[in-house]
Design a protein around this motif. Structure first.
Motif, mmCIF file in Angstrom:
data_model
loop_
_atom_site.group_PDB
_atom_site.id
_atom_site.type_symbol
_atom_site.label_atom_id
_atom_site.label_comp_id
_atom_site.label_asym_id
_atom_site.label_seq_id
_atom_site.Cartn_x
_atom_site.Cartn_y
_atom_site.Cartn_z
ATOM 1 N N PHE A 123 0.973 -1.205 0.054
ATOM 2 C CA PHE A 123 -0.009 -0.108 0.281
ATOM 3 C C PHE A 123 0.751 1.207 -0.087
ATOM 4 O O PHE A 123 0.268 2.474 -0.174
ATOM 5 C CB PHE A 123 -0.839 -0.113 1.189
ATOM 6 N N VAL A 124 2.183 1.168 0.041
ATOM 7 C CA VAL A 124 3.040 2.462 0.085
ATOM 8 C C VAL A 124 3.748 2.248 -1.168
ATOM 9 O O VAL A 124 4.498 1.402 -1.621
ATOM 10 C CB VAL A 124 4.131 2.145 1.344
ATOM 11 N N GLY A 125 3.633 3.246 -1.881
ATOM 12 C CA GLY A 125 4.062 3.856 -3.098
ATOM 13 C C GLY A 125 2.999 3.333 -4.422
ATOM 14 O O GLY A 125 2.033 2.886 -3.935
ATOM 15 N N GLY A 126 3.341 3.653 -5.379
ATOM 16 C CA GLY A 126 2.547 3.169 -6.740
ATOM 17 C C GLY A 126 1.289 4.308 -6.693
ATOM 18 O O GLY A 126 1.548 5.637 -6.563
ATOM 19 N N LYS A 127 0.013 3.887 -6.760
ATOM 20 C CA LYS A 127 -1.299 4.690 -6.639
ATOM 21 C C LYS A 127 -2.092 4.227 -5.497
ATOM 22 O O LYS A 127 -1.982 3.285 -5.076
ATOM 23 C CB LYS A 127 -1.737 4.631 -8.053
ATOM 24 N N PRO A 128 -3.212 5.053 -5.346
ATOM 25 C CA PRO A 128 -4.147 4.746 -4.365
ATOM 26 C C PRO A 128 -5.059 3.578 -4.952
ATOM 27 O O PRO A 128 -5.099 3.183 -5.909
ATOM 28 C CB PRO A 128 -5.264 5.952 -4.203
ATOM 29 N N ARG A 129 -5.377 2.628 -3.699
ATOM 30 C CA ARG A 129 -6.060 1.514 -4.158
ATOM 31 C C ARG A 129 -7.351 1.347 -3.076
ATOM 32 O O ARG A 129 -7.357 1.979 -2.037
ATOM 33 C CB ARG A 129 -5.157 0.382 -4.263
ATOM 34 N N VAL A 171 -10.545 3.244 0.901
ATOM 35 C CA VAL A 171 -9.532 3.841 -0.026
ATOM 36 C C VAL A 171 -8.360 4.318 0.774
ATOM 37 O O VAL A 171 -8.329 4.707 1.784
ATOM 38 C CB VAL A 171 -10.256 5.199 -0.491
ATOM 39 N N VAL A 172 -7.289 3.577 0.324
ATOM 40 C CA VAL A 172 -6.048 3.764 0.746
ATOM 41 C C VAL A 172 -5.022 4.549 -0.095
ATOM 42 O O VAL A 172 -4.827 4.206 -1.358
ATOM 43 C CB VAL A 172 -5.398 2.497 1.179
ATOM 44 N N ASP A 173 -4.489 5.653 0.230
ATOM 45 C CA ASP A 173 -3.577 6.443 -0.812
ATOM 46 C C ASP A 173 -2.254 5.876 -1.033
ATOM 47 O O ASP A 173 -1.964 4.882 -0.140
ATOM 48 C CB ASP A 173 -3.355 7.863 -0.259
ATOM 49 N N ALA A 174 -1.498 6.533 -1.820
ATOM 50 C CA ALA A 174 -0.166 5.845 -2.266
ATOM 51 C C ALA A 174 0.964 5.791 -1.124
ATOM 52 O O ALA A 174 1.997 5.246 -1.123
ATOM 53 C CB ALA A 174 0.424 6.671 -3.471
ATOM 54 N N ARG A 175 0.590 6.679 0.142
ATOM 55 C CA ARG A 175 1.457 6.472 1.226
ATOM 56 C C ARG A 175 1.053 5.460 2.204
ATOM 57 O O ARG A 175 1.571 5.571 3.387
ATOM 58 C CB ARG A 175 1.408 8.046 1.969
ATOM 59 N N GLY A 176 0.068 4.787 2.048
ATOM 60 C CA GLY A 176 -0.648 3.928 3.173
ATOM 61 C C GLY A 176 -1.476 4.572 4.000
ATOM 62 O O GLY A 176 -1.788 4.038 5.054
ATOM 63 N N VAL A 177 -2.109 5.649 3.883
ATOM 64 C CA VAL A 177 -3.077 6.181 4.825
ATOM 65 C C VAL A 177 -4.457 6.058 4.067
ATOM 66 O O VAL A 177 -4.817 6.212 3.000
ATOM 67 C CB VAL A 177 -2.708 7.851 4.776
ATOM 68 N N GLU A 228 -9.338 11.658 -5.501
ATOM 69 C CA GLU A 228 -8.866 12.446 -4.332
ATOM 70 C C GLU A 228 -7.735 12.134 -3.721
ATOM 71 O O GLU A 228 -6.832 12.787 -3.282
ATOM 72 C CB GLU A 228 -10.004 12.680 -3.373
ATOM 73 N N ALA A 229 -7.658 10.664 -3.579
ATOM 74 C CA ALA A 229 -6.574 10.198 -2.626
ATOM 75 C C ALA A 229 -5.226 10.192 -3.532
ATOM 76 O O ALA A 229 -4.127 10.063 -2.906
ATOM 77 C CB ALA A 229 -6.835 8.703 -2.327
ATOM 78 N N GLY A 230 -5.334 10.249 -4.917
ATOM 79 C CA GLY A 230 -4.430 10.402 -5.676
ATOM 80 C C GLY A 230 -3.682 11.839 -5.870
ATOM 81 O O GLY A 230 -2.680 11.986 -6.458
#
Length: 186
Positions: A71-77, A154-160, A183-185
């Motif tokens: 969940f860290v890096g990449g894109k929101p998922r 919804v988890v952003d690319a920083r894992g939040v 929005e998370a991106g």
């Protein structure tokens, strides 16, 4: 000569007004409970906070397991908490497929599930998941503040964790969830 005691009118005392006041308070409480909206959903206290550390083994033979590191890096998922024994999870399956077709990356956490039951569920309802982790003790589910199945985060690319959807995703929810991913991106 002394006559009968005087029968002067007495003022009503505490014995009369206390029960009346208690009844009025009870009635006000009942009316307040009936008029306010009913919200029995338990929102995660992790919204706005990093997803807790976890590392789950694969729940499905054709998908890898799931860990916080993905969940860290990449894109929101999306992180979908589900189970084969969950009726509403089958109801939301077409919407998860629609989200995946729209480009959403979806990871799943299978809660207290057996591999053969999960395989039948995915064969019948589709498999939109990039990864599926097996959470036999509901540790991840509890760790992120999920109150049941299905739930989607919804988890952003920083894992939040940025958003929590409680219950089955319905057709009308798809555009909103895609908006939350966008929005998370940002």
């Amino acid at each position: 000569m002394s006559g009968p005691p005087s029968s002067a009118p007495r003022k009503p005392g505490l014995a009369l007004w206390l029960p009346l006041a208690l009844f009025a308070a009870f009635l006000a409480l009942v009316v307040w409970g009936l008029l306010r909206p009913d919200n029995r959903e338990v929102a995660s206290t992790f919204i706005g906070k990093p997803i807790p550390a976890f590392d789950l083994p694969p729940a499905s033979a054709d998908r890898p397991g799931l860990a916080r590191a993905q969940f860290v890096g990449g894109k929101p998922r999306l992180l979908n908490i589900f189970a084969s024994w969950c009726g509403p999870c089958a109801v939301e399956a077409p919407q998860l497929a629609q989200l995946a077709a729209a480009g959403a990356e979806i990871d799943g956490v299978a809660i207290r599930d057996r591999k053969d039951d999960l395989a039948r569920f995915l064969a019948a309802n589709g498999n939109p998941f990039a990864r599926i982790g097996q959470d036999d003790l509901s540790k991840v589910q509890i760790g992120i503040g999920s109150s049941g199945v299905p739930e989607t985060f919804v988890v952003d690319a920083r894992g939040v964790i940025r958003y929590q959807h409680i219950g089955a995703i319905m057709p009308d929810d798809v555009p909103m969830i895609l908006g939350k991913l966008k929005e998370a991106g940002q």
